[in-house]
Design a protein around this motif. Structure first.
Motif, PDB file in Angstrom:
ATOM      1  N   LEU A 140      37.543  59.534  42.218  1.00 58.20           N
ATOM      2  CA  LEU A 140      37.144  57.979  43.384  1.00 58.20           C
ATOM      3  C   LEU A 140      36.532  58.759  44.409  1.00 58.20           C
ATOM      4  N   LEU A 141      36.990  59.967  44.940  1.00 54.49           N
ATOM      5  CA  LEU A 141      36.261  60.366  46.244  1.00 54.49           C
ATOM      6  C   LEU A 141      34.955  61.079  46.187  1.00 54.49           C
ATOM      7  N   ASN A 142      34.600  61.594  44.720  1.00 57.65           N
ATOM      8  CA  ASN A 142      33.462  62.134  44.563  1.00 57.65           C
ATOM      9  C   ASN A 142      32.492  61.184  43.850  1.00 57.65           C
ATOM     10  N   HIS A 143      32.851  60.180  43.635  1.00 56.41           N
ATOM     11  CA  HIS A 143      32.056  58.789  42.863  1.00 56.41           C
ATOM     12  C   HIS A 143      31.793  59.289  41.215  1.00 56.41           C
ATOM     13  N   THR A 144      32.895  59.905  40.683  1.00 59.16           N
ATOM     14  CA  THR A 144      32.355  60.281  39.369  1.00 59.16           C
ATOM     15  C   THR A 144      33.648  59.123  38.706  1.00 59.16           C
ATOM     16  N   SER A 145      34.223  58.315  38.921  1.00 55.48           N
ATOM     17  CA  SER A 145      35.298  57.785  38.464  1.00 55.48           C
ATOM     18  C   SER A 145      34.805  56.516  37.154  1.00 55.48           C
ATOM     19  N   GLY A 146      33.630  56.115  37.400  1.00 57.35           N
ATOM     20  CA  GLY A 146      33.213  55.164  36.365  1.00 57.35           C
ATOM     21  C   GLY A 146      33.533  53.692  36.708  1.00 57.35           C
ATOM     22  N   LEU A 147      34.240  53.538  37.687  1.00 63.37           N
ATOM     23  CA  LEU A 147      34.726  52.140  37.800  1.00 63.37           C
ATOM     24  C   LEU A 147      33.605  51.079  38.077  1.00 63.37           C
ATOM     25  N   PRO A 148      33.738  49.845  37.576  1.00 65.39           N
ATOM     26  CA  PRO A 148      32.842  48.945  37.822  1.00 65.39           C
ATOM     27  C   PRO A 148      32.700  48.453  39.355  1.00 65.39           C
ATOM     28  N   ASP A 149      31.659  48.092  39.977  1.00 63.39           N
ATOM     29  CA  ASP A 149      31.582  48.017  41.488  1.00 63.39           C
ATOM     30  C   ASP A 149      31.698  46.591  41.598  1.00 63.39           C
ATOM     31  N   TYR A 150      32.567  46.002  42.118  1.00 61.13           N
ATOM     32  CA  TYR A 150      33.029  44.633  42.274  1.00 61.13           C
ATOM     33  C   TYR A 150      31.804  43.834  43.192  1.00 61.13           C
ATOM     34  N   SER A 195      33.937  50.137  44.949  1.00 60.92           N
ATOM     35  CA  SER A 195      35.154  50.121  44.317  1.00 60.92           C
ATOM     36  C   SER A 195      35.733  51.314  44.480  1.00 60.92           C
ATOM     37  N   ASP A 196      35.204  52.541  44.482  1.00 62.34           N
ATOM     38  CA  ASP A 196      35.750  54.004  44.467  1.00 62.34           C
ATOM     39  C   ASP A 196      36.627  53.900  45.940  1.00 62.34           C
ATOM     40  N   ASN A 197      36.188  53.432  46.956  1.00 65.96           N
ATOM     41  CA  ASN A 197      36.653  53.901  48.176  1.00 65.96           C
ATOM     42  C   ASN A 197      37.476  52.581  48.447  1.00 65.96           C
ATOM     43  N   VAL A 198      37.620  51.742  47.700  1.00 66.36           N
ATOM     44  CA  VAL A 198      38.555  50.351  47.866  1.00 66.36           C
ATOM     45  C   VAL A 198      39.833  51.111  47.251  1.00 66.36           C
ATOM     46  N   ALA A 199      39.716  51.607  46.185  1.00 63.72           N
ATOM     47  CA  ALA A 199      40.996  52.190  45.182  1.00 63.72           C
ATOM     48  C   ALA A 199      41.528  53.100  45.855  1.00 63.72           C
ATOM     49  N   VAL A 200      40.643  54.265  46.853  1.00 67.58           N
ATOM     50  CA  VAL A 200      41.227  55.040  47.516  1.00 67.58           C
ATOM     51  C   VAL A 200      42.076  54.579  48.546  1.00 67.58           C
ATOM     52  N   ALA A 201      41.851  53.662  49.390  1.00 69.67           N
ATOM     53  CA  ALA A 201      42.632  53.104  50.466  1.00 69.67           C
ATOM     54  C   ALA A 201      43.627  52.517  49.724  1.00 69.67           C
ATOM     55  N   LEU A 202      43.557  51.788  48.554  1.00 70.69           N
ATOM     56  CA  LEU A 202      44.923  51.458  48.002  1.00 70.69           C
ATOM     57  C   LEU A 202      45.778  52.505  47.612  1.00 70.69           C
ATOM     58  N   LEU A 265      34.102  44.405  52.218  1.00 73.92           N
ATOM     59  CA  LEU A 265      33.760  45.710  51.783  1.00 73.92           C
ATOM     60  C   LEU A 265      34.839  46.517  52.302  1.00 73.92           C
ATOM     61  N   TRP A 266      35.790  46.229  53.451  1.00 70.83           N
ATOM     62  CA  TRP A 266      37.111  46.680  53.623  1.00 70.83           C
ATOM     63  C   TRP A 266      36.680  48.295  54.011  1.00 70.83           C
ATOM     64  N   ALA A 267      37.568  49.161  53.125  1.00 74.20           N
ATOM     65  CA  ALA A 267      37.435  50.603  53.438  1.00 74.20           C
ATOM     66  C   ALA A 267      36.155  51.149  52.931  1.00 74.20           C
ATOM     67  N   ALA A 268      35.389  50.258  52.275  1.00 75.53           N
ATOM     68  CA  ALA A 268      34.094  51.073  51.747  1.00 75.53           C
ATOM     69  C   ALA A 268      32.978  50.460  52.592  1.00 75.53           C
ATOM     70  N   GLY A 269      32.999  49.590  53.563  1.00 77.99           N
ATOM     71  CA  GLY A 269      32.188  49.343  54.574  1.00 77.99           C
ATOM     72  C   GLY A 269      32.289  48.411  55.608  1.00 77.99           C
ATOM     73  N   GLY A 270      33.472  48.420  56.144  1.00 83.12           N
ATOM     74  CA  GLY A 270      33.751  47.337  57.094  1.00 83.12           C
ATOM     75  C   GLY A 270      34.119  47.760  58.252  1.00 83.12           C
ATOM     76  N   MET A 271      33.746  48.888  58.733  1.00 82.36           N
ATOM     77  CA  MET A 271      34.075  49.577  60.088  1.00 82.36           C
ATOM     78  C   MET A 271      33.070  49.274  61.150  1.00 82.36           C
TER      79      MET A 271
END
Length: 400
Positions: A140-150, A195-202, A265-271
């Protein structure tokens, strides 16, 4: 000229960013004293502002140890009563630079033994699709997860289009793509995804039982005395702030600073932060002040990749979206995107289509009914709201 090359970074912060491509660009590295000549930097900032389609204002914060200098061009607000130049203490949306902060939180928890880079989604987030279960925190942290991007989900975009100030539940964001498989086998490819960084925060919440916002404050912001940096849920920006503009020649710049809330975008872009505090965070994070040498060694393991829109040189990512410079190439901060919507396009919120909602609910029932009819739970697992509940919330918008 400065007496020696900067050892942390030179960061250029755009006071007016195109809505379709929100990002931050770091200067080339390695830098020499001649490269940092004030006249040259001022000329380059002026050229950036004067470029057709460029931002109305820009600010560069240079940090060399305790020495901080700010260089600027253009204005912070085209509609203001005076042509006020950008300031180092103006607030600004960080967009996808927020991802580096989620990396800092996760790696601090790895240091504490509360998370492992090898923790999987199945262990920590058992309510997410079983097909995603093998994805690790490292991937998740290095963006090699393959998660679909919400953010690409039609239902997510419909909610945002209906009400750009909608307040999203961060625990529901991944529900928008819960019926989609992984794009590739985890670890085999690089694909930049929010999606990766949202999953990281979760995962951080799962490992601690604390809200991500609280972890961000106690592990990163308070230790660095970053009191102007925050992760708000609404659309407002504290005054004074650097205004953001959609620049689409031949039309004039359109102020879109508060057109959108960033909770989607929360943890992925909300700051939100300031140029001065962003520079302080970057110097500390890239300099290893927030994590141990052993964890930092993991952080410095990079994989090749490509962000969108791409920038000059090569893009690479390590665990935590570390924005380091490397010889003979440039490192770019990751970019975040939102569909460009005008307030006039708002309409009444709609529910997801019934066939899609039935498919998502059926997928969740299949995940939830295992041995004994219980959803699988690993140590420190975090329970997420049902998919149907998450998607139907679009019919009951919240605003701030």
């Amino acid at each position: 000229m400065l007496s020696r090359p900067l050892r942390s970074l030179a960061l250029v912060l755009l006071a007016a960013l195109g809505q379709s491509s929100v990002g931050w660009a770091a200067a080339p590295s390695p830098l020499t004293a001649d490269d940092l000549n004030r006249g040259r930097l001022n000329r380059e900032l002026a050229e950036l502002v004067q470029t057709p389609g460029g931002p109305p204002g820009a600010i560069a914060v240079l940090r060399d140890g305790d020495r901080v200098e700010a260089f600027r061009a253009g204005v912070a607000d085209l509609a203001g009563p005076a042509a006020r130049p950008p300031q180092a203490d103006d607030h600004v949306r960080l967009a996808s630079v927020s991802k580096a902060y989620s990396g800092a939180v996760a790696l601090a928890l790895v240091d504490q033994g509360r998370l492992s880079l090898d923790d999987t989604i199945a262990q920590r987030l058992p309510d997410l699709p079983a097909a995603w279960g093998a994805v690790t925190l490292r991937q998740l942290l290095n963006h090699t997860s393959g998660l679909p991007d919400y953010p690409g989900s039609p239902d997510f975009q419909a909610v945002l289009k209906a009400d750009p100030h909608h307040i999203f539940d961060p625990h529901c964001l991944l529900a928008y793509v819960a019926d989609q498989p992984l794009a590739f086998i985890p670890g085999t490819e690089y694909h930049y995804a929010n999606s990766d960084n949202v999953a990281v925060a979760l995962m951080a919440e799962a490992g601690t039982g604390q809200h991500y916002e609280d972890l961000l404050r106690t592990l990163v912001l308070d230790p660095l005395d970053l009191h102007a940096t925050s992760l708000p849920r609404g659309f407002r920006i504290p005054e004074p702030y650097l205004h953001g503009y959609a620049v689409d020649p031949p039309a004039g710049p359109e102020d879109v600073s508060t057109v959108y809330g960033m909770s989607g975008l929360w943890a992925a872009g909300g700051m939100i932060s300031t140029p001065r505090e962003l520079s302080a965070f970057t110097a500390a994070y890239a300099g290893g002040r927030l994590i141990s040498p052993a964890t930092r060694a993991q952080q410095l393991t990079f994989v090749p990749g490509r962000s969108q829109p791409s920038g000059p040189g090569r893009n690479e990512a390590g665990p935590g979206d570390l924005p380091l410079h490397h010889p003979v190439r440039r490192r770019l901060w990751p970019h975040g995107q939102l569909p460009r919507l005008h307030p006039a396009h708002r309409r009444h919120p709609r529910r997801p289509s019934q066939p899609r909602l039935r498919r998502l609910r059926a997928a969740q029932r299949r995940r939830a009914t295992g041995a004994g009819g219980q959803a699988p739970r690993g140590p420190g697992g975090l329970r997420l709201p049902p998919v149907g509940y998450c998607l139907s919330r679009a019919a009951n918008p919240q605003r701030s």
